[in-house]
Design an enzyme around this catalytic site. Structure first.
Site, mmCIF file in Angstrom:
data_model
loop_
_atom_site.group_PDB
_atom_site.id
_atom_site.type_symbol
_atom_site.label_atom_id
_atom_site.label_comp_id
_atom_site.label_asym_id
_atom_site.label_seq_id
_atom_site.Cartn_x
_atom_site.Cartn_y
_atom_site.Cartn_z
ATOM 1 C CG HIS A 1 -0.352 0.441 2.498
ATOM 2 N ND1 HIS A 1 -1.076 0.933 3.551
ATOM 3 C CD2 HIS A 1 0.937 0.473 2.930
ATOM 4 C CE1 HIS A 1 -0.299 1.228 4.557
ATOM 5 N NE2 HIS A 1 0.935 0.956 4.213
ATOM 6 C CD GLU B 1 0.448 -0.320 8.904
ATOM 7 O OE1 GLU B 1 -0.149 0.025 7.885
ATOM 8 O OE2 GLU B 1 0.881 0.488 9.746
ATOM 9 C CG HIS C 1 2.777 -2.788 6.347
ATOM 10 N ND1 HIS C 1 3.713 -2.299 7.225
ATOM 11 C CD2 HIS C 1 2.314 -1.719 5.659
ATOM 12 C CE1 HIS C 1 3.798 -0.978 7.081
ATOM 13 N NE2 HIS C 1 2.960 -0.605 6.129
ATOM 14 C CB CYS D 1 2.955 4.814 5.238
ATOM 15 S SG CYS D 1 3.140 3.243 6.117
ATOM 16 C CG ASP E 1 -1.714 -13.491 1.095
ATOM 17 O OD1 ASP E 1 -0.891 -12.740 1.664
ATOM 18 O OD2 ASP E 1 -1.479 -14.681 0.821
ATOM 19 C CG HIS E 2 1.362 -12.393 -1.844
ATOM 20 N ND1 HIS E 2 1.055 -12.976 -0.640
ATOM 21 C CD2 HIS E 2 2.689 -12.553 -1.998
ATOM 22 C CE1 HIS E 2 2.152 -13.478 -0.108
ATOM 23 N NE2 HIS E 2 3.161 -13.233 -0.913
ATOM 24 C CG HIS F 1 5.441 0.671 2.244
ATOM 25 N ND1 HIS F 1 4.834 1.845 1.875
ATOM 26 C CD2 HIS F 1 4.859 0.295 3.415
ATOM 27 C CE1 HIS F 1 3.944 2.182 2.793
ATOM 28 N NE2 HIS F 1 3.927 1.253 3.739
HETATM 29 NI NI NI Z 1 2.644 1.277 5.397
#
Ligand code: NI
Length: 137
Positions: free
Chosen positions: A14, A126, A41, A33, A79-80, A39
């Site tokens: 995200h 997170e 998490h 972020c 996911d992914h 990037h």
């Molecule tokens: Ni982030």
């Protein structure tokens, strides 16, 4: 009333930004972020339900069924994936953990009701140090 929690994990990309702000404004508010090129998490999701104990089974809910519901309706979509682009229930929202917790609640709550129990809490970690909890209001 007994509370039961299922843990699931997913990894997703995200960034946190507002289009109408410049990079500096975005960095001021969202920090790293906000970096433009995304990037990831490794998120941990906790879904807590509440209900009455079934004396025949000793269970509140069939946790395998609960896990299948979470995987089908939430994890498979996250996911992914890229939370800003790929996820239908995150469209037009900032991809914050807060918004994600609310969106997951809204997806799961009506489905979990069909099991005869109620959603109590969505918790998302997170990072090791940051987590969000949502109780539906
Ligand atoms: Ni982030």
């Amino acid at each position: 009333m007994v509370f039961v929690t299922r843990r699931e994990r997913f990894s997703a990309a995200h960034k946190l930004f507002r289009e109408e702000w410049n990079d500096e404004q975005n960095f001021d508010v969202f920090g790293k972020c906000s970096y433009p090129n995304w990037h990831g998490h490794n998120y941990i999701l906790y879904v807590t339900i509440k209900g009455e104990l079934n004396p025949e089974t000793g269970f509140v809910v069939n946790i395998k069924k609960l896990s299948e519901i979470i995987k089908e309706h939430v994890i498979s979509k996250l996911d992914h994936r890229n939370l800003n682009i790929d996820v239908d229930f995150m469209k037009d929202t900032i991809a914050s953990t807060e918004n994600l917790a609310i969106a997951i609640w809204n997806v799961l709550e009506p489905i979990i009701n069909l099991l005869g129990v109620h959603l109590h809490k969505i918790k998302i970690e997170e990072t090791e140090n940051n987590f969000v909890e949502y109780y539906g209001s």
